[in-house]
Design a protein around this motif. Structure first.
Motif, mmCIF file in Angstrom:
data_model
loop_
_atom_site.group_PDB
_atom_site.id
_atom_site.type_symbol
_atom_site.label_atom_id
_atom_site.label_comp_id
_atom_site.label_asym_id
_atom_site.label_seq_id
_atom_site.Cartn_x
_atom_site.Cartn_y
_atom_site.Cartn_z
ATOM 1 N N UNK A 1 0.896 -1.284 -0.100
ATOM 2 C CA UNK A 1 0.110 -0.052 0.023
ATOM 3 C C UNK A 1 0.981 1.286 0.162
ATOM 4 N N UNK A 2 2.056 1.042 0.493
ATOM 5 C CA UNK A 2 2.895 2.378 0.763
ATOM 6 C C UNK A 2 3.524 2.557 -0.464
ATOM 7 N N UNK A 3 3.949 1.432 -1.369
ATOM 8 C CA UNK A 3 4.423 1.551 -2.691
ATOM 9 C C UNK A 3 3.740 2.086 -3.354
ATOM 10 N N UNK A 4 2.299 1.645 -3.338
ATOM 11 C CA UNK A 4 1.194 2.175 -4.237
ATOM 12 C C UNK A 4 1.074 3.616 -4.241
ATOM 13 N N UNK A 5 0.988 4.061 -2.906
ATOM 14 C CA UNK A 5 0.751 5.450 -2.552
ATOM 15 C C UNK A 5 1.686 6.400 -2.982
ATOM 16 N N UNK A 6 3.218 6.012 -3.090
ATOM 17 C CA UNK A 6 4.241 6.518 -3.638
ATOM 18 C C UNK A 6 4.173 6.992 -5.125
ATOM 19 N N UNK A 7 3.120 6.309 -5.787
ATOM 20 C CA UNK A 7 2.857 6.560 -7.268
ATOM 21 C C UNK A 7 1.668 7.255 -7.376
ATOM 22 N N UNK A 8 1.005 7.672 -6.177
ATOM 23 C CA UNK A 8 -0.108 8.580 -6.302
ATOM 24 C C UNK A 8 -0.140 10.026 -6.986
ATOM 25 N N UNK A 9 -1.036 10.431 -7.464
ATOM 26 C CA UNK A 9 -1.166 12.065 -8.126
ATOM 27 C C UNK A 9 -0.734 12.982 -7.032
ATOM 28 N N UNK A 10 -1.200 12.905 -5.860
ATOM 29 C CA UNK A 10 -0.960 13.632 -4.627
ATOM 30 C C UNK A 10 0.436 13.751 -4.299
ATOM 31 N N UNK B 1 10.747 -9.761 -0.187
ATOM 32 C CA UNK B 1 9.634 -10.151 -1.183
ATOM 33 C C UNK B 1 9.368 -8.853 -2.159
ATOM 34 N N UNK B 2 9.721 -7.631 -1.381
ATOM 35 C CA UNK B 2 9.369 -6.361 -2.032
ATOM 36 C C UNK B 2 10.669 -5.891 -2.829
ATOM 37 N N UNK C 1 10.345 -1.932 -4.166
ATOM 38 C CA UNK C 1 10.926 -0.903 -3.486
ATOM 39 C C UNK C 1 11.621 0.102 -4.412
ATOM 40 N N UNK C 2 12.857 -0.673 -5.173
ATOM 41 C CA UNK C 2 13.827 -0.070 -6.019
ATOM 42 C C UNK C 2 13.090 0.750 -7.234
ATOM 43 N N UNK C 3 12.328 -0.088 -7.754
ATOM 44 C CA UNK C 3 11.590 0.876 -8.869
ATOM 45 C C UNK C 3 10.581 1.876 -8.563
ATOM 46 N N UNK C 4 9.782 1.732 -7.519
ATOM 47 C CA UNK C 4 9.071 2.916 -7.117
ATOM 48 C C UNK C 4 10.104 4.125 -6.292
ATOM 49 N N UNK C 5 11.108 3.563 -5.447
ATOM 50 C CA UNK C 5 12.030 4.696 -5.006
ATOM 51 C C UNK C 5 12.625 5.387 -6.171
ATOM 52 N N UNK C 6 12.931 4.556 -7.119
ATOM 53 C CA UNK C 6 13.754 5.345 -8.420
ATOM 54 C C UNK C 6 12.861 6.199 -8.819
ATOM 55 N N UNK D 1 15.146 8.171 2.299
ATOM 56 C CA UNK D 1 15.056 6.659 2.109
ATOM 57 C C UNK D 1 15.898 6.015 1.424
ATOM 58 N N UNK D 2 16.368 6.270 0.309
ATOM 59 C CA UNK D 2 17.422 5.711 -0.298
ATOM 60 C C UNK D 2 18.716 5.322 0.391
ATOM 61 N N UNK D 3 19.121 6.482 1.433
ATOM 62 C CA UNK D 3 20.057 6.463 2.139
ATOM 63 C C UNK D 3 19.940 5.017 3.251
ATOM 64 N N UNK D 4 18.605 5.235 3.694
ATOM 65 C CA UNK D 4 18.320 4.306 4.879
ATOM 66 C C UNK D 4 18.387 2.705 4.051
ATOM 67 N N UNK D 5 17.903 2.701 2.799
ATOM 68 C CA UNK D 5 18.044 1.416 2.048
ATOM 69 C C UNK D 5 19.252 0.693 1.779
ATOM 70 N N UNK D 6 20.358 1.726 1.599
ATOM 71 C CA UNK D 6 21.731 1.245 1.374
ATOM 72 C C UNK D 6 22.346 0.935 2.597
ATOM 73 N N UNK D 7 21.826 1.565 3.809
ATOM 74 C CA UNK D 7 22.605 0.927 5.036
ATOM 75 C C UNK D 7 21.790 -0.386 5.418
ATOM 76 N N UNK D 8 20.603 -0.271 5.297
ATOM 77 C CA UNK D 8 19.956 -1.669 5.764
ATOM 78 C C UNK D 8 20.097 -2.927 4.733
#
Length: 103
Positions: free
Chosen positions: A24-33, A58-59, A70-75, A92-99
């Motif tokens: 749901x979060x990933x989908x929201x990241x592509x919303x118009x708003x 899995x994501x 996560x990578x495609x939407x974050x990109x 968020x990308x910085x956090x992803x690189x660490x974790x």
């Protein structure tokens, strides 16, 4: 529009449902708003920094259930026209690189 009360509610619920909320979060990241995109990037940052990266495996790769990874939407939000969204996405990308440094 995602008001402050709703935002607070989502922030309090996310820690209890990291796997089911991630799509749901990933989908929201592509919303118009822009506000919703920005908030959803914040939610992803919270999820990534609060839980072991292996639960998000899995994501990270496309599957037959979803092409939203996560990578495609974050990109895509790293190239967002809204400065606030881009700023959150960079964090968020910085956090992803660490974790998840192997990704």
């Amino acid at each position: 529009m995602l008001g402050e009360t709703s935002h607070g509610c989502v922030l309090s619920i996310l820690p209890f449902a990291p796997l089911s909320s991630t799509p749901l979060v990933l989908r929201g990241m592509t919303d118009k708003s822009p506000l919703l995109r920005c908030r959803c990037v914040q939610y992803l940052c919270l999820l990534l920094s609060s839980f072991p990266s292996n639960i998000f495996a899995v994501h990270l790769e496309p599957s037959r259930h979803s092409t939203h990874t996560i990578f495609s939407v974050l990109g895509s939000v790293l190239r967002d026209p809204t400065p606030d969204v881009r700023k959150e996405a960079k964090q968020c990308f910085g956090i992803l690189k660490v974790v998840s440094p192997q990704s």
